[in-house]
Scaffold this motif. Structure first.
Motif, PDB file in Angstrom:
ATOM      1  N   THR A  39       0.887  -1.122   0.134  1.00 34.13           N
ATOM      2  CA  THR A  39       0.085   0.126  -0.028  1.00 34.13           C
ATOM      3  C   THR A  39       0.943   1.281   0.147  1.00 34.13           C
ATOM      4  N   TYR A  40       1.871   1.356   0.730  1.00 32.61           N
ATOM      5  CA  TYR A  40       2.781   2.485   0.749  1.00 32.61           C
ATOM      6  C   TYR A  40       4.144   1.611   0.940  1.00 32.61           C
ATOM      7  N   PRO A  41       4.846   1.750  -0.338  1.00 28.51           N
ATOM      8  CA  PRO A  41       6.155   1.132  -0.290  1.00 28.51           C
ATOM      9  C   PRO A  41       7.282   2.173   0.111  1.00 28.51           C
ATOM     10  N   VAL A  42       7.071   2.219   1.325  1.00 30.38           N
ATOM     11  CA  VAL A  42       8.386   2.899   2.279  1.00 30.38           C
ATOM     12  C   VAL A  42       8.647   2.412   3.514  1.00 30.38           C
ATOM     13  N   SER A  43       9.816   2.728   4.098  1.00 27.02           N
ATOM     14  CA  SER A  43       9.986   2.059   5.433  1.00 27.02           C
ATOM     15  C   SER A  43      10.830   3.159   5.979  1.00 27.02           C
ATOM     16  N   GLY A  44      11.239   2.842   7.388  1.00 26.03           N
ATOM     17  CA  GLY A  44      11.914   4.077   8.107  1.00 26.03           C
ATOM     18  C   GLY A  44      13.417   3.906   7.871  1.00 26.03           C
ATOM     19  N   THR A  45      13.957   2.727   7.436  1.00 28.92           N
ATOM     20  CA  THR A  45      15.067   2.755   6.719  1.00 28.92           C
ATOM     21  C   THR A  45      15.269   3.412   5.568  1.00 28.92           C
ATOM     22  N   ALA A  46      14.448   3.365   4.674  1.00 26.22           N
ATOM     23  CA  ALA A  46      14.663   3.942   3.225  1.00 26.22           C
ATOM     24  C   ALA A  46      14.271   5.636   3.488  1.00 26.22           C
ATOM     25  N   VAL A  47      13.636   5.840   4.442  1.00 22.84           N
ATOM     26  CA  VAL A  47      13.485   7.608   4.849  1.00 22.84           C
ATOM     27  C   VAL A  47      14.861   7.975   5.478  1.00 22.84           C
ATOM     28  N   ARG A  48      15.299   7.161   6.054  1.00 23.91           N
ATOM     29  CA  ARG A  48      16.578   7.737   6.678  1.00 23.91           C
ATOM     30  C   ARG A  48      17.780   7.732   5.644  1.00 23.91           C
ATOM     31  N   ARG A  49      17.800   6.788   4.876  1.00 23.62           N
ATOM     32  CA  ARG A  49      18.779   6.478   3.820  1.00 23.62           C
ATOM     33  C   ARG A  49      18.457   7.609   2.716  1.00 23.62           C
ATOM     34  N   ASP A  50      17.254   7.965   2.395  1.00 27.28           N
ATOM     35  CA  ASP A  50      16.930   8.912   1.179  1.00 27.28           C
ATOM     36  C   ASP A  50      15.683   9.640   1.647  1.00 27.28           C
ATOM     37  N   PRO A  51      15.702  10.769   2.458  1.00 26.37           N
ATOM     38  CA  PRO A  51      14.551  11.548   2.868  1.00 26.37           C
ATOM     39  C   PRO A  51      14.024  12.267   1.672  1.00 26.37           C
ATOM     40  N   VAL A  52      14.672  12.876   0.850  1.00 24.66           N
ATOM     41  CA  VAL A  52      14.427  13.458  -0.417  1.00 24.66           C
ATOM     42  C   VAL A  52      13.605  12.664  -1.155  1.00 24.66           C
ATOM     43  N   GLY A  53      14.071  11.315  -1.381  1.00 26.94           N
ATOM     44  CA  GLY A  53      13.315  10.292  -2.429  1.00 26.94           C
ATOM     45  C   GLY A  53      12.146   9.715  -1.633  1.00 26.94           C
ATOM     46  N   CYS A  54      11.883  10.015  -0.483  1.00 24.09           N
ATOM     47  CA  CYS A  54      10.615   9.535   0.296  1.00 24.09           C
ATOM     48  C   CYS A  54       9.897  10.574   0.655  1.00 24.09           C
ATOM     49  N   TRP A  55      10.154  11.908   0.427  1.00 21.54           N
ATOM     50  CA  TRP A  55       9.538  13.060   0.901  1.00 21.54           C
ATOM     51  C   TRP A  55       8.029  12.865   0.645  1.00 21.54           C
ATOM     52  N   PRO A  56       7.419  12.394  -0.598  1.00 19.71           N
ATOM     53  CA  PRO A  56       5.811  12.103  -0.711  1.00 19.71           C
ATOM     54  C   PRO A  56       5.078  11.535   0.548  1.00 19.71           C
ATOM     55  N   TYR A  57       6.151  10.551   1.038  1.00 18.44           N
ATOM     56  CA  TYR A  57       5.391   9.503   2.102  1.00 18.44           C
ATOM     57  C   TYR A  57       5.434  10.255   3.491  1.00 18.44           C
ATOM     58  N   LEU A  58       6.080  11.537   3.600  1.00 20.40           N
ATOM     59  CA  LEU A  58       6.065  12.121   4.837  1.00 20.40           C
ATOM     60  C   LEU A  58       5.038  13.095   5.239  1.00 20.40           C
ATOM     61  N   ALA A  59       4.429  12.951   6.181  1.00 14.36           N
ATOM     62  CA  ALA A  59       3.340  14.080   6.796  1.00 14.36           C
ATOM     63  C   ALA A  59       3.795  15.359   7.109  1.00 14.36           C
ATOM     64  N   ALA A  60       2.727  16.378   7.094  1.00 10.71           N
ATOM     65  CA  ALA A  60       3.256  17.843   7.404  1.00 10.71           C
ATOM     66  C   ALA A  60       4.162  17.908   8.505  1.00 10.71           C
ATOM     67  N   PRO A  61       3.811  17.433   9.634  1.00 11.08           N
ATOM     68  CA  PRO A  61       4.779  17.608  10.933  1.00 11.08           C
ATOM     69  C   PRO A  61       6.118  17.115  10.704  1.00 11.08           C
ATOM     70  N   VAL A  62       6.248  16.121   9.980  1.00 12.79           N
ATOM     71  CA  VAL A  62       7.517  15.362   9.910  1.00 12.79           C
ATOM     72  C   VAL A  62       8.347  16.342   9.005  1.00 12.79           C
ATOM     73  N   ARG A  63       7.659  16.859   7.727  1.00  7.98           N
ATOM     74  CA  ARG A  63       8.408  17.689   6.897  1.00  7.98           C
ATOM     75  C   ARG A  63       9.105  18.833   7.638  1.00  7.98           C
TER      76      ARG A  63
END
Length: 366
Positions: free
Chosen positions: A128-152
């Motif tokens: 449903t959402y192809p994202v993980s915490g590891t992926a976000v830490r590795r590449d926040p820019v690439g995962c930016w669409p999966y981050l909610a407003a307060p996290v951004r």
């Protein structure tokens, strides 16, 4: 009627992403009440308080409670003693009876068993959402669409342009936002935050003109509380822009600059503005030099004779506080090149998240 009375979702949320929020909302829909337990280790670089605040903001619904706990025990899903140590932390943070545990992890069955609760797995394959915490830490820019407003807002790199009157701070902030928007992708949403002090000045001048139409701007009366209003509003505008923008945000001034403006008009420091500046999170300051820039009196400026003094004060304060800053000199094109180079140097290393504690016995760590 809800399927379960009290559900539990737990994780590091380092940082929270769309998959986490999907898990929480799925669990909440099946429970009368839901506890979300955020477990953070002291070695991690996003504070527990921030993660708890982000999750609470994203899940304000009645029936969802977000709590936090420090868990400095490395994970080993194959070791019963390690499980026991983690469970002691979990139960201390969530003492109420839990009858359903929701996870997107292979260890969900064992976690449910240890809570004496029904284990419910949700989207373990991350389809449903192809994202993980590891992926976000590795590449926040690439995962930016999966981050909610307060996290951004929490992760955005914030660059402040400061300078004396008529030295091109607004022009520079606009130009930088345009430059990074042109890179596309997550950068296409790059924003800049206007100087609220200017709008506030316009309002004060308009109030004076309503009483005395012949008045000039240098007759506007300033008080210390005015600068607190400006600084607070400036920071609020900035935070709102960061919530909806790209991984970088450009700010035409900030509360720290407002401390200098207070000194310029009132002659003394302002503890209220200082406290507001202390709450701000900025990563780079670009100081526009007044040398070689003609003064343009637009009707709301009265400090041509103070420009060099203000440039010096900005530089002194940035240096005294050991804040990363770059002086922009020369014509606009040279200043923009210098600014872009400095911003790229800020962004290129990435976010440098601290590695979480070692985790053993898991084929994949989300």
């Amino acid at each position: 009627m809800s399927e379960f009375d009290h559900g539990l979702v737990l994780g590091k949320f380092y940082p929270p992403h769309a998959g986490h929020h999907h898990l929480v909302r799925t669990a909440a829909a099946r429970c009368r009440r839901l506890t979300v337990l955020v477990c953070a280790s002291a070695v991690e670089s996003i504070p527990l308080a921030d993660r708890v605040a982000w999750m609470r903001e994203e899940h304000p619904e009645v029936g969802i409670e977000v709590v936090g706990a420090v868990d400095d025990i490395p994970v080993d899903v194959t070791d019963p003693a390690v499980w026991d140590a983690h469970m002691a932390i979990f139960r201390a943070a969530v003492p109420d009876l839990v009858d359903a545990v929701f996870t997107s992890e292979p260890y969900g069955e064992e976690l449910g068993r240890r809570f004496g609760a029904t284990p419910v797995t949700v989207d373990v394959a991350r389809t449903t959402y192809p994202v993980s915490g590891t992926a976000v830490r590795r590449d926040p820019v690439g995962c930016w669409p999966y981050l909610a407003a307060p996290v951004r807002a929490g992760l955005t790199r914030r660059v402040v342009v400061v300078g004396a009157e008529s030295t091109g701070t607004t022009t520079m902030a606009e130009a930088l936002a345009e430059h990074y928007r042109a890179r596309g992708g997550a950068w296409a949403a790059t924003r800049w935050v206007p100087e609220y002090g200017r709008a506030y000045s316009e309002e004060k001048y308009a109030e004076l003109l309503a009483v005395r139409p012949e008045a000039t701007f240098d007759e506007v009366t300033w008080t210390s509380p005015d600068f607190g209003v400006i600084a607070e509003h400036q920071l609020a505008d900035e935070n709102a822009a960061a919530r909806a923008g790209s991984p970088v945000l450009f700010c035409d001034t900030d509360p720290l600059a407002t401390t200098i403006w207070h000194e310029r008009y009132m002659g003394t420091p302002n503890p209220q503005v200082e406290s507001i500046a202390a709450r701000a999170r900025h990563h780079l300051w670009l100081l526009t030099d007044d040398a070689g820039v003609p003064f343009e009196d637009d009707g709301l400026r009265d400090g041509e004779h103070l420009r060099t003094w203000m440039t010096t004060r900005f530089h002194e304060e940035l240096t005294r506080r050991a804040l990363p800053h770059v002086l922009l000199t020369g014509p606009h094109e040279d200043r923009l090149r210098t600014a872009v180079s400095a911003v790229d140097a800020l962004l290129t290393p990435g976010w440098q998240f601290a590695a979480p504690l070692p985790e053993r016995g898991r084929p994949d760590v989300p």
